[in-house]
Design an enzyme around this catalytic site. Structure first.
Site, PDB file in Angstrom:
ATOM      1  N   ALA A 244       0.829  -1.208   0.000  1.00  0.00           N
ATOM      2  CA  ALA A 244       0.000   0.000   0.000  1.00  0.00           C
ATOM      3  C   ALA A 244       0.865   1.260   0.000  1.00  0.00           C
ATOM      4  O   ALA A 244       0.547   2.233  -0.695  1.00  0.00           O
ATOM      5  CB  ALA A 244      -0.940  -0.005   1.202  1.00  0.00           C
TER       6      ALA A 244
ATOM      7  N   ALA B 222       2.266   1.599  -3.509  1.00  0.00           N
ATOM      8  CA  ALA B 222       1.200   1.996  -4.431  1.00  0.00           C
ATOM      9  C   ALA B 222       0.819   3.462  -4.242  1.00  0.00           C
ATOM     10  O   ALA B 222       0.707   4.218  -5.221  1.00  0.00           O
ATOM     11  CB  ALA B 222      -0.023   1.103  -4.231  1.00  0.00           C
ATOM     12  N   GLU B 223       0.623   3.889  -3.005  1.00  0.00           N
ATOM     13  CA  GLU B 223       0.212   5.278  -2.780  1.00  0.00           C
ATOM     14  C   GLU B 223       1.327   6.253  -3.136  1.00  0.00           C
ATOM     15  O   GLU B 223       1.061   7.331  -3.670  1.00  0.00           O
ATOM     16  CB  GLU B 223      -0.248   5.505  -1.341  1.00  0.00           C
ATOM     17  CG  GLU B 223      -0.788   6.902  -1.159  1.00  0.00           C
ATOM     18  CD  GLU B 223      -1.918   7.022  -0.159  1.00  0.00           C
ATOM     19  OE1 GLU B 223      -2.344   8.168   0.067  1.00  0.00           O
ATOM     20  OE2 GLU B 223      -2.383   6.007   0.377  1.00  0.00           O
ATOM     21  N   THR B 224       2.564   5.870  -2.897  1.00  0.00           N
ATOM     22  CA  THR B 224       3.685   6.735  -3.273  1.00  0.00           C
ATOM     23  C   THR B 224       3.712   6.954  -4.784  1.00  0.00           C
ATOM     24  O   THR B 224       3.818   8.083  -5.261  1.00  0.00           O
ATOM     25  CB  THR B 224       5.021   6.126  -2.799  1.00  0.00           C
ATOM     26  OG1 THR B 224       4.990   5.999  -1.377  1.00  0.00           O
ATOM     27  CG2 THR B 224       6.199   6.981  -3.221  1.00  0.00           C
TER      28      THR B 224
ATOM     29  N   SER C 234       0.340   8.774  -6.015  1.00  0.00           N
ATOM     30  CA  SER C 234       0.332  10.187  -5.616  1.00  0.00           C
ATOM     31  C   SER C 234       1.334  10.991  -6.429  1.00  0.00           C
ATOM     32  O   SER C 234       1.076  12.144  -6.787  1.00  0.00           O
ATOM     33  CB  SER C 234       0.651  10.324  -4.128  1.00  0.00           C
ATOM     34  OG  SER C 234      -0.373   9.770  -3.351  1.00  0.00           O
TER      35      SER C 234
END
Length: 140
Positions: free
Chosen positions: A55, A58-60, A63
């Site tokens: 997660a 993925a978010e890095t 974003s």
């Protein structure tokens, strides 16, 4: 107008979560952001890559892709993240590839595919970011 990747805010500050987990951005572009993360140091108690580590990667990446499209006029913040874990990774490095599904004025949605060192899909994630008019600031 999209931001130049060279103008992105600093990503490698040691106090940031992605830096602590060893996330490295290896490709920055409007159509694709690619990054890697080591499995070592990011495992859960049974020796598998932690789902939360997927997660974070993925978010890095998602974003960052949103930032490339939204900055400097708007500021992306994560709104929703969903991860499906397909198989485990126990060693080596995982690679994430983020590609836009939708880029609009107020939101963007990105698909992030994470693979192991053998190229096998270990996780598929979807991140939706809200593009704010004002830069988020820490309270206090």
């Amino acid at each position: 107008m999209p931001i130049d990747p060279a103008d992105l805010p600093v990503q490698d500050r040691p106090e940031q979560l992605a830096a602590r987990m060893g996330v490295e951005l290896v490709k920055l572009g409007l159509d694709e952001v690619v990054g890697t993360m080591p499995v070592a140091g990011n495992r859960q108690p049974f020796g598998l890559l932690h789902g939360g580590a997927n997660a974070v990667l993925a978010e890095t990446l998602g974003s960052t892709l949103s930032a490339l499209h939204a900055l400097p006029d708007r500021f992306p913040v994560g709104l929703e993240l969903a991860c499906t874990h397909h198989r485990s990774a126990t060693e080596g490095v995982v690679t994430g590839v983020a590609r836009p599904i939708h880029v609009g004025r107020s939101t963007s949605t990105t698909e992030i595919v994470i693979t192991d060192a053998e190229g096998r899909r270990t996780c598929t994630a979807k991140l939706t970011c809200l593009h704010r008019d004002t830069e988020p600031r820490p309270r206090g």
